[in-house]
Each structure stands twice: as structure tokens, then as C-alpha cells.
Design a protein around this motif. Structure first.
Motif, PDB file in Angstrom:
ATOM      1  N   MET A 107      49.636  24.044  55.898  1.00 35.92           N
ATOM      2  CA  MET A 107      48.415  23.551  56.536  1.00 35.92           C
ATOM      3  C   MET A 107      47.824  22.360  55.793  1.00 35.92           C
ATOM      4  O   MET A 107      47.165  21.510  56.397  1.00 35.92           O
ATOM      5  N   ILE A 108      48.059  22.283  54.484  1.00 35.84           N
ATOM      6  CA  ILE A 108      47.525  21.165  53.706  1.00 35.84           C
ATOM      7  C   ILE A 108      48.489  19.987  53.715  1.00 35.84           C
ATOM      8  O   ILE A 108      48.101  18.836  53.944  1.00 35.84           O
ATOM      9  N   SER A 109      49.759  20.243  53.473  1.00 34.72           N
ATOM     10  CA  SER A 109      50.719  19.156  53.259  1.00 34.72           C
ATOM     11  C   SER A 109      51.116  18.438  54.544  1.00 34.72           C
ATOM     12  O   SER A 109      51.274  17.211  54.544  1.00 34.72           O
ATOM     13  N   VAL A 110      51.289  19.168  55.651  1.00 30.06           N
ATOM     14  CA  VAL A 110      51.774  18.525  56.882  1.00 30.06           C
ATOM     15  C   VAL A 110      50.791  17.485  57.416  1.00 30.06           C
ATOM     16  O   VAL A 110      51.185  16.333  57.672  1.00 30.06           O
ATOM     17  N   PRO A 111      49.496  17.814  57.639  1.00 34.09           N
ATOM     18  CA  PRO A 111      48.590  16.767  58.147  1.00 34.09           C
ATOM     19  C   PRO A 111      48.469  15.578  57.198  1.00 34.09           C
ATOM     20  O   PRO A 111      48.457  14.422  57.643  1.00 34.09           O
ATOM     21  N   VAL A 112      48.372  15.847  55.892  1.00 33.66           N
ATOM     22  CA  VAL A 112      48.237  14.755  54.927  1.00 33.66           C
ATOM     23  C   VAL A 112      49.484  13.876  54.926  1.00 33.66           C
ATOM     24  O   VAL A 112      49.401  12.635  54.962  1.00 33.66           O
ATOM     25  N   ALA A 113      50.666  14.502  54.908  1.00 32.41           N
ATOM     26  CA  ALA A 113      51.913  13.734  54.835  1.00 32.41           C
ATOM     27  C   ALA A 113      52.147  12.927  56.108  1.00 32.41           C
ATOM     28  O   ALA A 113      52.554  11.759  56.041  1.00 32.41           O
ATOM     29  N   LEU A 114      51.906  13.530  57.269  1.00 36.17           N
ATOM     30  CA  LEU A 114      52.110  12.795  58.518  1.00 36.17           C
ATOM     31  C   LEU A 114      51.153  11.616  58.624  1.00 36.17           C
ATOM     32  O   LEU A 114      51.537  10.516  59.055  1.00 36.17           O
ATOM     33  N   THR A 115      49.901  11.819  58.227  1.00 33.65           N
ATOM     34  CA  THR A 115      48.924  10.723  58.275  1.00 33.65           C
ATOM     35  C   THR A 115      49.333   9.571  57.361  1.00 33.65           C
ATOM     36  O   THR A 115      49.339   8.399  57.776  1.00 33.65           O
ATOM     37  N   LEU A 116      49.696   9.890  56.122  1.00 31.77           N
ATOM     38  CA  LEU A 116      50.086   8.837  55.177  1.00 31.77           C
ATOM     39  C   LEU A 116      51.396   8.176  55.594  1.00 31.77           C
ATOM     40  O   LEU A 116      51.559   6.955  55.442  1.00 31.77           O
ATOM     41  N   GLY A 117      52.345   8.967  56.110  1.00 28.04           N
ATOM     42  CA  GLY A 117      53.615   8.386  56.552  1.00 28.04           C
ATOM     43  C   GLY A 117      53.439   7.438  57.721  1.00 28.04           C
ATOM     44  O   GLY A 117      54.040   6.352  57.756  1.00 28.04           O
ATOM     45  N   ILE A 118      52.601   7.814  58.690  1.00 25.92           N
ATOM     46  CA  ILE A 118      52.349   6.949  59.852  1.00 25.92           C
ATOM     47  C   ILE A 118      51.582   5.693  59.426  1.00 25.92           C
ATOM     48  O   ILE A 118      51.873   4.575  59.886  1.00 25.92           O
ATOM     49  N   LEU A 119      50.601   5.842  58.527  1.00 22.31           N
ATOM     50  CA  LEU A 119      49.857   4.677  58.045  1.00 22.31           C
ATOM     51  C   LEU A 119      50.765   3.714  57.283  1.00 22.31           C
ATOM     52  O   LEU A 119      50.651   2.486  57.435  1.00 22.31           O
ATOM     53  N   ALA A 120      51.672   4.269  56.462  1.00 25.16           N
ATOM     54  CA  ALA A 120      52.595   3.411  55.719  1.00 25.16           C
ATOM     55  C   ALA A 120      53.511   2.638  56.663  1.00 25.16           C
ATOM     56  O   ALA A 120      53.810   1.464  56.434  1.00 25.16           O
ATOM     57  N   MET A 124      52.760   1.951  59.874  1.00 24.81           N
ATOM     58  CA  MET A 124      51.911   1.071  60.680  1.00 24.81           C
ATOM     59  C   MET A 124      51.593  -0.225  59.935  1.00 24.81           C
ATOM     60  O   MET A 124      51.566  -1.310  60.512  1.00 24.81           O
ATOM     61  N   TYR A 125      51.341  -0.116  58.615  1.00 28.79           N
ATOM     62  CA  TYR A 125      51.021  -1.291  57.804  1.00 28.79           C
ATOM     63  C   TYR A 125      52.148  -1.567  56.811  1.00 28.79           C
ATOM     64  O   TYR A 125      51.919  -1.736  55.615  1.00 28.79           O
ATOM     65  N   ARG A 126      53.357  -1.603  57.329  1.00 29.20           N
ATOM     66  CA  ARG A 126      54.545  -1.809  56.493  1.00 29.20           C
ATOM     67  C   ARG A 126      54.454  -3.143  55.748  1.00 29.20           C
ATOM     68  O   ARG A 126      54.131  -4.184  56.323  1.00 29.20           O
ATOM     69  N   GLY A 127      54.745  -3.081  54.445  1.00 29.33           N
ATOM     70  CA  GLY A 127      54.707  -4.277  53.616  1.00 29.33           C
ATOM     71  C   GLY A 127      53.353  -4.573  53.008  1.00 29.33           C
ATOM     72  O   GLY A 127      53.240  -5.472  52.163  1.00 29.33           O
ATOM     73  N   SER A 128      52.317  -3.822  53.391  1.00 30.82           N
ATOM     74  CA  SER A 128      50.978  -4.062  52.858  1.00 30.82           C
ATOM     75  C   SER A 128      50.820  -3.381  51.502  1.00 30.82           C
ATOM     76  O   SER A 128      51.701  -2.660  51.026  1.00 30.82           O
ATOM     77  N   ALA A 129      49.654  -3.602  50.893  1.00 31.20           N
ATOM     78  CA  ALA A 129      49.366  -2.962  49.608  1.00 31.20           C
ATOM     79  C   ALA A 129      49.327  -1.442  49.758  1.00 31.20           C
ATOM     80  O   ALA A 129      49.792  -0.706  48.878  1.00 31.20           O
ATOM     81  N   LEU A 130      48.790  -0.971  50.888  1.00 30.26           N
ATOM     82  CA  LEU A 130      48.738   0.474  51.141  1.00 30.26           C
ATOM     83  C   LEU A 130      50.145   1.058  51.201  1.00 30.26           C
ATOM     84  O   LEU A 130      50.408   2.113  50.613  1.00 30.26           O
ATOM     85  N   ASP A 131      51.029   0.374  51.892  1.00 23.98           N
ATOM     86  CA  ASP A 131      52.411   0.849  52.003  1.00 23.98           C
ATOM     87  C   ASP A 131      53.078   0.880  50.642  1.00 23.98           C
ATOM     88  O   ASP A 131      53.794   1.835  50.306  1.00 23.98           O
ATOM     89  N   ARG A 132      52.851  -0.125  49.831  1.00 25.74           N
ATOM     90  CA  ARG A 132      53.467  -0.161  48.501  1.00 25.74           C
ATOM     91  C   ARG A 132      52.933   0.950  47.603  1.00 25.74           C
ATOM     92  O   ARG A 132      53.695   1.587  46.865  1.00 25.74           O
ATOM     93  N   VAL A 133      51.632   1.201  47.660  1.00 30.41           N
ATOM     94  CA  VAL A 133      51.052   2.276  46.840  1.00 30.41           C
ATOM     95  C   VAL A 133      51.620   3.628  47.251  1.00 30.41           C
ATOM     96  O   VAL A 133      52.016   4.448  46.392  1.00 30.41           O
ATOM     97  N   ILE A 134      51.680   3.881  48.566  1.00 31.44           N
ATOM     98  CA  ILE A 134      52.210   5.153  49.058  1.00 31.44           C
ATOM     99  C   ILE A 134      53.682   5.301  48.679  1.00 31.44           C
ATOM    100  O   ILE A 134      54.124   6.374  48.258  1.00 31.44           O
ATOM    101  N   SER A 135      54.453   4.226  48.790  1.00 26.84           N
ATOM    102  CA  SER A 135      55.888   4.284  48.463  1.00 26.84           C
ATOM    103  C   SER A 135      56.105   4.551  46.985  1.00 26.84           C
ATOM    104  O   SER A 135      56.964   5.361  46.608  1.00 26.84           O
TER     105      SER A 135
END
Length: 320
Positions: free
Chosen positions: A113-126, A128-139
Motif C-alpha cells: 500500500m505504501i510502495s506501489v502508489p509512491v513508485a508508480l507516481t515517481l516512475g510516471i513523473l520521471a 513524463m519529464y525525461r532528461g530533467s533534473a527531477l528525472d536525474r535525481v530519481i534515477s
């Protein structure tokens, strides 16, 4: 074969493959346990036992029968719901596992319940903004976490939250049912944190890759050229067609719990099935080891099979 029946043919095929895999796993689990060093009868009776007593106990436990016959007896009982009797505790394995299985399911459920919503949100954001600073931090974060073994994550969590900050206990409490909500949260916090970090890192990477692969398809690029916003392009066009790969990503990541929970339950002394299995290995309690191993294998296969079925049913080409 009629096109409308084709997806269901693949679903039945996946179930058949899962059952075949489970049969092969049962063979592997049983005969791997037979290779454990030492004699069960001698371990139970102690070093002072006479050869006659050891032979009598082996006969009473059915250990003098051929290995194939022992396997058939064990598998038949397992399919009928009879897991046998624990050698060390002298009680029914189903009774022994019952409470522990509930604890493991609670731990896995809270982690999911904790990991799935958080991981899907961060994965989709990464994605969506591929190559951005957010994507690099998450990667960078996910790659760093994936590179660290489970026991290191658990040990680091103990060091930070229990030793340095003193917020959480280093060990989970076995009497969680009798505690207040605050104490209950503290009892589950350390195992859940350790498992959620590892599961989320895997899921984020796989979700990001699945969404990016869908974004690169021609119809999504056409939507972008027609003026669709980035969020609409991902959420409206790419995400629905990435459900199959994302389901596989979630299932594969959650299957991490099968291995990770063994280490985490042992480190935090959490009273679950994995801790019970580790204790059974120490006492060479073969029926208990086999039953616990089969529970983990069934859980893993169920997740993978469910992900395959979701991928099949969500694919429009197979539906037609």
C-alpha cells in the motif's frame, strides 16, 4: 481458433505453465531439503541416542522409505491441505504457520500500500519529464538503492532511525496485537521502511522504462504534434497502453518481497513465515521448511501469473 477466444486461450496456457512450474519447484524444494547435512532422527534424539532408537524413529517418521515415495506422500498431503507435523514442535504445521502467515501478509500488505502508489507516481513523473533534473535525481536514487543488498538497507535503517535518531525500536515486537496504535506503527515501521525502499526502487525503474517505451510510439508522438500537453499525452494516451508492462513491473517488484522479507524478518525478529523458515533450517525441520518454501513459491508464481493475465487482457490486439 475464434479471435474472441484467443486471449482466454493464453490465460489458460499461463495457468498451465504456472502449475507445471510449481510441480518442478516442489521437486526441487523436496530433494534440496534431503541434501541438508545430518540425520533428522539423530538430531531430534541427541547424541546419546542408541542406533535402535534412531532406526525406530526413522521408521515412525517414514524416513526409511525411498525418497520418491516420501515425495509422493508429502505432495499428496500438501495438495489435500495436510502439511504434516513439525519435527521440532510436534504440532500440526498448518497450525504453526497460520498465525505467522497472517503476520507476513500484514507486512506485505502495508508495504504494498505504501510502495506501489509512491513508485508508480515517481516512475510516471520521471518518464513524463525525461532528461530533467527531477528525472536525474530519481534515477540516481533508484540505481543507488538497487545496488545495495537488502540486509544493508535494513542495517542502515536501524542505524539511522533506531541508533542515531532514536525514533523507532531496533526490533519488531511479537505481541503487536496487544499494543496501542502508536506502538503498532512503531513495531511495523522498520520492516516496512526497509522493504518499501527496495521494492519502490525496482518498480520506479521498470515503470519509467514502460512509460517511455509507450511514449516513443508513433500515435503518442502524433498526439504531441497535434498540441497535446505533456500531462495529457502521458495520462490519456501513453499510460492506458502501458498498463500491461506496468502490471509486470509491479508484479516483478512485489516478488522482491519473497526474498527480501526473509532477510528483513530475520534482522528485525519479526514473527512471520520467513523467520519461522529460518528457525526450521536451524533445527532441520524438513516438513516445515518445505511448507514455508512452497508458500513463498506459490506467492511468487501467483504474482507473475496475474501480471501475465493482466497484460494479455489489456492488449487490444489479443482481444481481437
Amino acid at each position: 481458433m475464434a479471435p474472441s477466444l484467443l486471449p482466454w486461450f493464453y490465460v489458460v496456457q499461463r495457468f498451465a505453465l504456472a502449475l507445471l512450474t510449481l510441480f518442478i519447484i516442489s521437486l526441487t524444494v523436496f530433494f534440496a531439503c534431503q541434501l541438508l547435512p545430518g540425520d533428522v532422527a539423530e538430531i531430534l534424539l541427541g547424541q546419546a541416542a542408541t542406533p535402535e532408537a534412531v532406526a525406530g524413529l526413522r521408521t515412525a517418521m517414514g524416513l526409511d522409505e525411498p525418497a520418491i515415495q516420501q515425495y509422493v506422500n508429502w505432495l499428496t498431503g500438501f495438495l489435500q491441505g495436510d502439511l504434516g507435523t513439525s519435527y521440532a514442535n510436534r504440532i500440526e504445521i498448518s497450525e504453526l504457520i497460520g498465525g505467522r502467515l497472517v503476520n507476513s501478509l500484514k507486512l506485505a500488505g502495508v508495504t504494498t500500500m505504501i510502495s506501489v502508489p509512491v513508485a508508480l507516481t515517481l516512475g510516471i513523473l520521471a518518464a513524463m519529464y525525461r532528461g530533467s533534473a527531477l528525472d536525474r535525481v530519481i534515477s540516481i536514487f533508484t540505481i543507488s538503492i538497487i545496488s545495495v543488498p537488502e540486509f544493508m538497507l535494513a542495517t542502515f535503517a536501524v542505524l539511522v532511525f533506531a541508533v542515531w535518531l532514536g525514533w523507532l525500536p531496533a526490533l519488531s515486537l511479537s505481541s503487536a496485537e496487544a499494543q496501542s496504535w502508536g506502538e503498532l506503527l512503531k513495531a511495523y515501521a522498520m520492516p516496512v521502511i526497509s522493504l518499501s525502499i527496495g521494492v519502490s526502487a525496482q518498480m520506479i525503474r521498470m515503470t519509467r522504462a514502460a512509460v517511455i517505451e509507450t511514449i516513443n510510439t508513433p500515435y503518442v508522438e502524433m498526439a504531441l504534434l497535434k498540441g497535446a500537453s505533456r500531462s495529457r499525452m502521458v495520462l490519456r494516451h501513453a499510460l492506458p497502453n502501458a498498463i500491461g508492462p506496468i502490471a509486470n513491473a509491479v508484479a516483478l517488484s512485489l516478488s522482491y518481497l519473497v526474498g527480501g522479507v526473509i532477510i528483513v524478518e530475520t534482522i528485525f525478529n519479526y514473527p512471520g513465515v520467513a523467520k519461522l523458515m529460518v528457525d526450521a533450517v536451524a533445527t532441520r525441520d524438513l516438513p516445515l521448511i518445505q511448507s514455508c518454501a512452497m508458500i513463498f513459491c506459490v506467492s511468487y508464481l501467483s504474482l507473475i501469473t496475474l501480471a501475465d493475465i493482466v497484460a494479455i487482457l489489456s492488449n487490444p490486439r489479443l482481444r481481437k
